[in-house]
Motif scaffolding. Structure first.
Motif, short mmCIF file in Angstrom:
data_model
loop_
_atom_site.label_atom_id
_atom_site.label_comp_id
_atom_site.label_asym_id
_atom_site.label_seq_id
_atom_site.Cartn_x
_atom_site.Cartn_y
_atom_site.Cartn_z
N GLY A 129 0.83 -1.19 0.00
CA GLY A 129 0.00 0.00 0.00
C GLY A 129 0.87 1.25 0.00
O GLY A 129 1.80 1.35 0.79
N LEU A 130 0.57 2.18 -0.90
CA LEU A 130 1.36 3.41 -1.04
C LEU A 130 0.44 4.62 -1.12
O LEU A 130 -0.59 4.58 -1.81
CB LEU A 130 2.21 3.36 -2.32
N VAL A 131 0.82 5.68 -0.43
CA VAL A 131 0.12 6.96 -0.55
C VAL A 131 1.13 7.96 -1.12
O VAL A 131 2.22 8.11 -0.59
CB VAL A 131 -0.38 7.47 0.82
N PHE A 132 0.71 8.59 -2.21
CA PHE A 132 1.55 9.59 -2.86
C PHE A 132 0.91 10.97 -2.71
O PHE A 132 -0.31 11.09 -2.69
CB PHE A 132 1.73 9.27 -4.34
N PHE A 133 1.73 11.98 -2.68
CA PHE A 133 1.32 13.38 -2.57
C PHE A 133 1.66 14.03 -3.89
O PHE A 133 2.77 13.85 -4.43
CB PHE A 133 2.09 14.03 -1.42
N LYS A 134 0.71 14.78 -4.45
CA LYS A 134 0.96 15.49 -5.71
C LYS A 134 1.69 16.78 -5.39
O LYS A 134 1.15 17.70 -4.77
CB LYS A 134 -0.37 15.78 -6.42
N ASP A 135 2.94 16.85 -5.79
CA ASP A 135 3.80 18.00 -5.48
C ASP A 135 3.30 19.27 -6.15
O ASP A 135 2.98 19.27 -7.33
CB ASP A 135 5.23 17.72 -5.94
N PRO A 136 3.26 20.38 -5.37
CA PRO A 136 2.86 21.67 -5.96
C PRO A 136 3.96 22.24 -6.85
O PRO A 136 5.07 21.85 -6.82
CB PRO A 136 2.62 22.58 -4.77
#
Length: 191
Positions: A184-191
């Motif tokens: 399981g992976l959670v990614f953050f969309k970089d600004p």
């Protein structure tokens, strides 16, 4: 496992990419809940609050930055290369949004687990599966503009014992205690 990854969806614009039957969207409390799946027969055909469409995770039919949260659960093992789906998941996620991915763990495949389903006649079918390890997921996500926020592994333990027992494989359960089944992976969309 996804619930434990702590990405709230209440009030969010949510996409479930490769939603299957759409069961995960039920009760999500999202402002907007959309599910897509490549197999039209999987998509719910009864009136519900969620919206569904047939589409490929490698070519999503949405504008850029359309969603706050994007799920892609247990689907990327069906595609041979990760670059295109991660580009699309990232493209449709807004800046500072989250992409949540789960995949069949490479260690489970190495231990002999296979992706199968039983049809209406009771016949078991194996689904084509491509093994992607954690590094491959993280590299493809990074190249698509996503940063890892959280990672976890779903292990063989009490929460899945019933599956082994129903299959008559309790001895295999005992032998595989602690084996990673799902990444399981959670990614953050970089600004």
């Amino acid at each position: 496992m996804v619930e434990s990854l702590s990405v709230p969806v209440a009030g969010a614009r949510l996409l479930d990419a490769a939603c299957g039957t759409g069961r995960r969207l039920l009760g999500a409390k999202a402002q907007l809940a959309i599910g897509i799946d490549l197999t039209p027969e999987m998509i719910p055909n009864t009136p519900r609050d969620e919206h569904y469409a047939a589409a490929d995770v490698r070519a999503l039919p949405f504008r850029a930055a359309e969603f706050d949260v994007v799920w892609c659960r247990l689907a990327l093992g069906h595609v041979p290369q990760l670059a295109a789906p991660y580009r699309e998941l990232s493209r449709v996620c807004r800046l500072s949004g989250h992409v949540v991915v789960t995949d069949f763990h490479a260690a489970a495949v190495a231990a002999g687990h296979r992706r199968t389903f039983r049809d209406g006649a009771g016949e078991v079918h194996e689904i084509e599966h491509y093994v992607h390890n954690r590094d491959s997921h993280e590299r493809a996500a990074r190249e698509a503009g996503l940063s890892v926020r959280e990672a976890t592994e779903g292990l063989v333990g009490p929460s899945v014992r019933d599956f082994y027992e129903r299959a008559g494989r309790t001895s295999k359960y005992e032998a595989q205690l602690g084996l990673p089944l799902v990444l399981g992976l959670v990614f953050f969309k970089d600004p």
